[in-house]
Design a protein around this motif. Structure first.
Motif, PDB file in Angstrom:
ATOM      1  N   GLY A  45       4.068 -16.683  -1.067  1.00 58.34           N
ATOM      2  CA  GLY A  45       3.491 -16.654  -2.406  1.00 58.34           C
ATOM      3  C   GLY A  45       4.452 -17.076  -3.500  1.00 58.34           C
ATOM      4  N   ASN A  46       5.735 -16.969  -3.222  1.00 57.09           N
ATOM      5  CA  ASN A  46       6.731 -17.361  -4.222  1.00 57.09           C
ATOM      6  C   ASN A  46       7.369 -18.712  -3.913  1.00 57.09           C
ATOM      7  OD1 ASN A  46       7.417 -14.933  -6.251  1.00 57.09           O
ATOM      8  ND2 ASN A  46       6.825 -14.080  -4.262  1.00 57.09           N
ATOM      9  N   THR A  47       6.849 -19.390  -2.866  1.00 53.05           N
ATOM     10  CA  THR A  47       7.373 -20.715  -2.526  1.00 53.05           C
ATOM     11  C   THR A  47       6.257 -21.750  -2.410  1.00 53.05           C
ATOM     12  OG1 THR A  47       7.361 -20.043  -0.189  1.00 53.05           O
ATOM     13  CG2 THR A  47       9.456 -19.838  -1.380  1.00 53.05           C
ATOM     14  N   LEU A  48       5.478 -21.683  -1.352  1.00 55.42           N
ATOM     15  CA  LEU A  48       4.492 -22.731  -1.053  1.00 55.42           C
ATOM     16  C   LEU A  48       3.129 -22.529  -1.700  1.00 55.42           C
ATOM     17  CD1 LEU A  48       5.207 -23.171   2.778  1.00 55.42           C
ATOM     18  CD2 LEU A  48       6.100 -24.536   0.880  1.00 55.42           C
ATOM     19  N   PHE A  49       2.740 -21.276  -1.920  1.00 52.62           N
ATOM     20  CA  PHE A  49       1.365 -21.004  -2.346  1.00 52.62           C
ATOM     21  C   PHE A  49       1.315 -20.324  -3.716  1.00 52.62           C
ATOM     22  CE2 PHE A  49       1.268 -21.089   2.324  1.00 52.62           C
ATOM     23  CZ  PHE A  49       0.318 -22.089   2.520  1.00 52.62           C
ATOM     24  N   LYS A  50       1.607 -21.115  -4.744  1.00 54.59           N
ATOM     25  CA  LYS A  50       1.534 -20.618  -6.118  1.00 54.59           C
ATOM     26  C   LYS A  50       0.299 -21.138  -6.848  1.00 54.59           C
ATOM     27  CE  LYS A  50       6.561 -20.306  -6.801  1.00 54.59           C
ATOM     28  NZ  LYS A  50       7.695 -20.711  -7.677  1.00 54.59           N
ATOM     29  N   GLN A  51      -0.588 -21.816  -6.116  1.00 54.10           N
ATOM     30  CA  GLN A  51      -1.746 -22.462  -6.740  1.00 54.10           C
ATOM     31  C   GLN A  51      -2.692 -21.445  -7.396  1.00 54.10           C
ATOM     32  OE1 GLN A  51      -0.653 -22.801  -3.682  1.00 54.10           O
ATOM     33  NE2 GLN A  51      -0.362 -24.948  -3.146  1.00 54.10           N
ATOM     34  N   PRO A  52      -3.131 -21.727  -8.623  1.00 57.95           N
ATOM     35  CA  PRO A  52      -4.061 -20.826  -9.334  1.00 57.95           C
ATOM     36  C   PRO A  52      -5.366 -20.598  -8.587  1.00 57.95           C
ATOM     37  CG  PRO A  52      -3.115 -22.443 -10.838  1.00 57.95           C
ATOM     38  CD  PRO A  52      -2.715 -22.864  -9.463  1.00 57.95           C
ATOM     39  N   GLY A  53      -5.765 -21.573  -7.776  1.00 57.63           N
ATOM     40  CA  GLY A  53      -7.024 -21.457  -7.051  1.00 57.63           C
ATOM     41  C   GLY A  53      -7.044 -20.362  -6.002  1.00 57.63           C
ATOM     42  N   LEU A  54      -5.876 -19.822  -5.677  1.00 56.73           N
ATOM     43  CA  LEU A  54      -5.799 -18.754  -4.684  1.00 56.73           C
ATOM     44  C   LEU A  54      -5.960 -17.371  -5.300  1.00 56.73           C
ATOM     45  CD1 LEU A  54      -2.697 -20.092  -2.681  1.00 56.73           C
ATOM     46  CD2 LEU A  54      -5.087 -20.163  -1.933  1.00 56.73           C
ATOM     47  N   ALA A 142      -3.618   2.223 -13.606  1.00 54.71           N
ATOM     48  CA  ALA A 142      -2.339   1.551 -13.396  1.00 54.71           C
ATOM     49  C   ALA A 142      -2.514   0.036 -13.486  1.00 54.71           C
ATOM     50  CB  ALA A 142      -1.768   1.924 -12.029  1.00 54.71           C
ATOM     51  N   GLU A 143      -1.486  -0.639 -13.959  1.00 57.35           N
ATOM     52  CA  GLU A 143      -1.484  -2.095 -14.022  1.00 57.35           C
ATOM     53  C   GLU A 143      -1.378  -2.670 -12.610  1.00 57.35           C
ATOM     54  OE1 GLU A 143      -1.846  -3.880 -16.718  1.00 57.35           O
ATOM     55  OE2 GLU A 143      -1.746  -2.233 -18.189  1.00 57.35           O
ATOM     56  N   ASP A 144      -2.041  -3.828 -12.387  1.00 50.86           N
ATOM     57  CA  ASP A 144      -1.983  -4.473 -11.073  1.00 50.86           C
ATOM     58  C   ASP A 144      -0.549  -4.807 -10.681  1.00 50.86           C
ATOM     59  OD1 ASP A 144      -4.687  -4.316 -10.708  1.00 50.86           O
ATOM     60  OD2 ASP A 144      -5.110  -6.369 -11.359  1.00 50.86           O
ATOM     61  N   GLU A 145       0.243  -5.250 -11.654  1.00 49.21           N
ATOM     62  CA  GLU A 145       1.635  -5.612 -11.368  1.00 49.21           C
ATOM     63  C   GLU A 145       2.427  -4.392 -10.905  1.00 49.21           C
ATOM     64  OE1 GLU A 145       5.489  -7.803 -13.480  1.00 49.21           O
ATOM     65  OE2 GLU A 145       3.639  -7.482 -14.607  1.00 49.21           O
ATOM     66  N   ASP A 146       2.205  -3.251 -11.568  1.00 49.90           N
ATOM     67  CA  ASP A 146       2.888  -2.015 -11.155  1.00 49.90           C
ATOM     68  C   ASP A 146       2.481  -1.626  -9.737  1.00 49.90           C
ATOM     69  OD1 ASP A 146       4.102  -1.891 -13.593  1.00 49.90           O
ATOM     70  OD2 ASP A 146       2.839  -0.303 -14.410  1.00 49.90           O
ATOM     71  N   LYS A 147       1.176  -1.744  -9.456  1.00 48.87           N
ATOM     72  CA  LYS A 147       0.676  -1.394  -8.131  1.00 48.87           C
ATOM     73  C   LYS A 147       1.329  -2.259  -7.061  1.00 48.87           C
ATOM     74  CE  LYS A 147      -3.520  -2.549  -6.700  1.00 48.87           C
ATOM     75  NZ  LYS A 147      -4.979  -2.562  -6.508  1.00 48.87           N
ATOM     76  N   ALA A 304      10.459 -12.683  -8.831  1.00 50.24           N
ATOM     77  CA  ALA A 304      11.482 -12.707  -9.890  1.00 50.24           C
ATOM     78  C   ALA A 304      11.437 -11.419 -10.703  1.00 50.24           C
ATOM     79  CB  ALA A 304      11.277 -13.920 -10.795  1.00 50.24           C
ATOM     80  N   ALA A 305      10.218 -10.970 -11.044  1.00 49.03           N
ATOM     81  CA  ALA A 305      10.081  -9.728 -11.821  1.00 49.03           C
ATOM     82  C   ALA A 305      10.521  -8.527 -10.994  1.00 49.03           C
ATOM     83  CB  ALA A 305       8.629  -9.559 -12.270  1.00 49.03           C
ATOM     84  N   PHE A 306      10.204  -8.557  -9.703  1.00 44.46           N
ATOM     85  CA  PHE A 306      10.597  -7.452  -8.825  1.00 44.46           C
ATOM     86  C   PHE A 306      12.118  -7.358  -8.716  1.00 44.46           C
ATOM     87  CE2 PHE A 306      11.498  -5.615  -4.617  1.00 44.46           C
ATOM     88  CZ  PHE A 306      10.749  -4.450  -4.686  1.00 44.46           C
ATOM     89  N   LEU A 307      12.762  -8.510  -8.532  1.00 41.10           N
ATOM     90  CA  LEU A 307      14.221  -8.530  -8.412  1.00 41.10           C
ATOM     91  C   LEU A 307      14.903  -8.175  -9.728  1.00 41.10           C
ATOM     92  CD1 LEU A 307      14.710 -11.678  -6.147  1.00 41.10           C
ATOM     93  CD2 LEU A 307      14.844  -9.264  -5.498  1.00 41.10           C
TER      94      LEU A 307
END
Length: 340
Positions: A45-54, A142-147, A304-307
């Motif tokens: 998800g952080n390399t090959l598959f960043k497409q918005p359509g996913l 809870a926020e999705d990002e936090d989850k 990036a946000a997680f790190l």
């Protein structure tokens, strides 16, 4: 039909990752398909598959499939578990869960995390990992990002404990498989991690560990209800302090439908005892739904946000994990050694 088409690419990718994770998990059973799935998702998800359509499909997989997984989990357990571990075992689990929740909230506040992350960490570690986090999220808004970040942290921390607890249990309790099972089943986050970790000891330990784990899962409904009330009390405190709160946050939340479904299936299985084909099928579907959902969570996680929050998260995970292990060792020594 357009909604279905939007969902299919992300859902399909999540399914493919889950299948690959299941295959790899056969060769690395100590790691488990669930952990492999979320790690593969993060990588891809952080390399090959960043497409918005996913995004539509991964969001559906993350939310809906995890909800179905929680509900079906109810068909795999019964209240008769209590009779198998005795009142000392029940007391151990209740105290262990309470200490984990209070410890996670205390450490989280000290590290500056908000209510969402602290309660998700508390519930995820005290009850049953991803399933508990998914169940708690809506009642505390809870926020999705936090989850996503908490699920990732809980799974990574669970993997570390899964590999180390068999060694710790051997050093502390020797060949007493009841006590070793209590440590593993009373501490690890997911069912898969409990079985994998206990399997490194022997099948007797797997049976004991599973009993203690099931007792924790049975408390899911209670934890969701308490956290929901705690969240509403926090909102009330903010209102009294003059803070502006959106109308949606003042309406309150009852138990999510899938948590209610979990309770209904658990009660039904306890009074009727479902045929093995039904409970086995529910367990299989629940496991697959969870692994697909974890792949989607990995795909959606912003690495990036997680790190960026890595140091605080690492301290948080280590802190909560240490509280769990130390409290379990003390409680087992006090309450369970006399019956072992």
């Amino acid at each position: 039909m357009s909604k279905v088409k939007n969902v299919l690419p992300g859902l399909g990718l999540s399914l493919v990752i889950a299948i690959i994770a299941q295959f790899i998990g056969r060769f690395i059973p100590s790691l488990g398909a669930a952990t492999i799935s979320i790690l593969l998702g993060i990588l891809l998800g952080n390399t090959l598959f960043k497409q918005p359509g996913l995004q539509a499909g991964t969001k559906f997989s993350e939310s809906k499939l995890l909800e179905y997984s929680v509900m079906l989990l109810g068909a795999t357990i019964t209240f008769q578990t209590i009779s198998h571990i005795g009142w000392q075992g029940v007391l151990f689990i209740l105290l262990q869960m309470s200490i984990t929740i209070l410890g996670a909230i205390f450490i989280g506040k000290k590290l500056g995390f908000g209510e969402g992350i602290t309660l998700l960490m508390a519930g995820g570690n005290a009850v049953c990992g991803s399933s508990a986090i998914a169940s708690i999220s809506p009642v505390i808004e809870a926020e999705d990002e936090d989850k996503g970040m908490v699920i990732t942290l809980v799974n990574l921390m669970g993997t570390v404990l899964m590999l180390t607890l068999p060694v710790i249990s051997l050093a502390m309790f020797g060949s007493n498989f009841l006590l070793r099972g209590a440590l593993i089943g009373g501490t690890l986050q997911s069912v898969g991690q409990v079985v994998a970790s206990a399997s490194m000891v022997n099948q007797t330990t797997v049976q004991f560990a599973t009993l203690f784990k099931i007792m924790r899962i049975m408390m899911l409904v209670v934890v969701v209800f308490i956290f929901g009330r705690l969240h509403q009390n926090n909102i009330q405190s903010e209102l009294e302090a003059g803070a502006k709160i959106s109308e949606n946050r003042t309406k309150g939340h009852w138990l999510p439908w899938y948590v209610a479904g979990f309770l209904v299936l658990c009660v039904l299985n306890s009074v009727w005892h479902m045929p093995a084909i039904l409970s086995g099928g529910a367990h299989l579907l629940s496991s697959w739904f969870e692994i697909i959902a974890l792949a989607a969570i990995g795909l959606r996680l912003n690495l990036a946000a997680f790190l960026k929050a890595g140091k605080r998260f690492a301290i948080y995970g280590l802190g909560v994990g240490s509280v769990q292990v130390v409290s379990a060792l003390v409680l087992i020594t006090v309450f369970l050694k006399v019956i072992a």
